[in-house]
Design an enzyme around this catalytic site. Structure first.
Site, PDB file in Angstrom:
ATOM      1  N   HIS A 214       0.830  -1.200   0.000  1.00  0.00           N
ATOM      2  CA  HIS A 214       0.000   0.000   0.000  1.00  0.00           C
ATOM      3  C   HIS A 214       0.866   1.253   0.000  1.00  0.00           C
ATOM      4  CE1 HIS A 214       1.170  -0.383   4.217  1.00  0.00           C
ATOM      5  NE2 HIS A 214       0.906   0.908   4.348  1.00  0.00           N
ATOM      6  N   ASP A 216       0.604   4.903   1.952  1.00  0.00           N
ATOM      7  CA  ASP A 216      -0.190   5.478   3.036  1.00  0.00           C
ATOM      8  C   ASP A 216      -1.060   6.592   2.460  1.00  0.00           C
ATOM      9  OD1 ASP A 216       1.035   3.760   4.819  1.00  0.00           O
ATOM     10  OD2 ASP A 216       2.614   5.194   5.340  1.00  0.00           O
ATOM     11  N   HIS A 270       4.835   0.218  -0.054  1.00  0.00           N
ATOM     12  CA  HIS A 270       5.546  -0.586   0.938  1.00  0.00           C
ATOM     13  C   HIS A 270       4.633  -1.648   1.538  1.00  0.00           C
ATOM     14  CE1 HIS A 270       3.740   2.831   3.050  1.00  0.00           C
ATOM     15  NE2 HIS A 270       3.737   2.103   4.160  1.00  0.00           N
ATOM     16  N   ARG A 280       7.173  -8.843  15.967  1.00  0.00           N
ATOM     17  CA  ARG A 280       7.802  -7.598  15.520  1.00  0.00           C
ATOM     18  C   ARG A 280       6.887  -6.416  15.842  1.00  0.00           C
ATOM     19  NH1 ARG A 280       7.113  -4.716  10.514  1.00  0.00           N
ATOM     20  NH2 ARG A 280       8.784  -3.192  10.392  1.00  0.00           N
TER      21      ARG A 280
END
Ligand SMILES: C=C1C[C@]23C[C@H]1CC[C@H]2[C@]1(C)CCC[C@@](C)(C(=O)O)[C@H]1[C@@H]3C(=O)O
Ligand SMILES: O=C(O)CCC(=O)C(=O)O
Ligand SMILES: [Fe+2]
Length: 344
Positions: A214, A216, A270, A280
């Site tokens: 996507h 942002d 990204h 994570r």
């Protein structure tokens, strides 16, 4: 080398002497020149590098940012504590339908396929003076007294992210040639979003994605990832992983800033992958304009060769589109513009 003249001396007295003792005098080829060399201008050098990155792929790293490592670590510690709580405790902050704030996981999510392998907690940050405790109050209101301390750590972290993003806006203003104040002023009093991402390990990491590909929809994202690694950016037609560096913030251009620059700076595609052994964490600060600001590029960025690419819009309209009509991906801005035109 002969010893310094026998009389005692110090810089206290030497600084007033016009006779410089020979021991201090450097060979000609090493002497500084009487005309000072041109200054290396950190600002404009940074602007040049940022310009190249943003015209190409919309992503760069910031180091030497001056943000206290202890503050960053405290946020990461709090994130661990929050996401390790039992589900019913996290659900006190459950994200409501159509809202972008609160706790969400794929089990409480609005989507039914391509689910992300993650849990998130998102909340509002405002740079307006009268909302200076909005983050702290959110934690207190939804999670209770036990989360008061974490709330104030998150409040301080968001304030640090606000300052850093305004500094980045100065550099972006310089790199685009509209002056250092133009975007800084535009984002003064911003109404932004902070998101804590937690990616549990997965036995088949190759089958899933922590966050799908996507751009942002927001303006500028400042991301801090822990030492596990998992962020990938799409540059030159392939995915590249971004090695974790606790001292670096990752900055990427979002759709709203791409529109503000009339498409000159690109939103960065990204995603986040997961692994089979370690959970994570990442901390994402999404800078967004104040709700009444019109997203429209400055006249300097519009020309016959580069005519207006997107109509005027406000950030709340794009946010609503991503929450009610469209799941953000790499084509959000395109889809939003056609939706706006159909509904005009
Ligand atoms: C305004 C936002 C929508 C999302 C959270 C912030 C900024 C990024 C968006 C998001 C992370 C992009 C990928 C898809 C998404 C659905 C997600 O995986 O969480 C997006 C967020 C959202 O719509 O809630
Ligand atoms: O976790 C990451 O590294 C990326 C998260 C992300 O892209 C997002 O929250 O928008
Ligand atoms: Fe993202």
């Amino acid at each position: 080398m002969p010893p310094i003249e026998n009389r005692s001396f110090s810089f206290g007295s030497l600084q007033h002497e016009s006779h410089i003792p020979p021991q201090f005098i450097w060979p000609d080829h090493e002497k500084p020149s009487p005309d000072p060399p041109p200054q290396l201008d950190g600002g404009s050098e940074a602007a040049r590098l940022v310009d190249r990155a943003c015209r190409g792929h919309g992503f760069f790293l910031v180091v030497n940012h001056g943000i206290d490592m202890k503050l960053i670590e405290e946020v990461h510690k709090g994130v661990d504590l929050f996401f390790k709580l039992p589900l019913d405790a996290k659900e006190k902050a459950l994200r409501k339908k159509g809202d972008h704030c609160g706790y969400a996981s794929s089990f409480t999510n609005r989507f039914s396929s391509n689910l992300p392998w993650k849990e998130t907690l998102s909340f509002r940050y405002s740079a307006e003076r009268h909302l200076s405790n909005v983050v702290e109050s959110y934690f207190l209101d939804v999670m209770g007294e036990d989360f008061d301390a974490f709330g104030s750590v998150c409040q301080r972290y968001c304030e640090a992210m606000n300052s850093l993003s305004l500094k980045v806006m100065e550099i972006l203003g310089m790199s685009l040639g509209v002056g250092e104040n133009y975007f800084r002023d535009f984002f003064e009093g911003n109404d932004s979003i902070m998101r804590l991402n937690y990616y549990p390990p997965c036995q088949k990491p190759d089958l899933v994605l922590g966050t799908g590909p996507h751009c942002d929809p927001t303006s500028l994202t400042i991301l801090h990832q822990d030492s596990v690694g998992g962020l990938e950016v799409f540059v030159d037609e392939k995915w590249h992983s971004i090695a974790p560096n606790p001292h670096a913030f990752l900055v990427n251009i979002g759709d709203t800033f791409m529109a503000l620059t009339n498409g000159i700076y690109k939103g960065c595609l990204h995603r986040a992958v997961v692994n089979s052994t370690s959970p994570r964490k990442s901390l994402a600060f999404f800078l967004c304009p104040k709700t009444d600001k019109i997203v429209r590029p400055p006249k300097e960025l519009v020309s016959e060769e580069n005519p207006r690419m997107y109509p005027d819009f406000t950030w709340p309209a794009l946010l609503e589109f991503t929450q009610k009509h469209y799941r953000s991906d790499m084509k959000t801005l395109e889809a939003f513009v056609s939706w706006l035109r159909q509904n005009a």
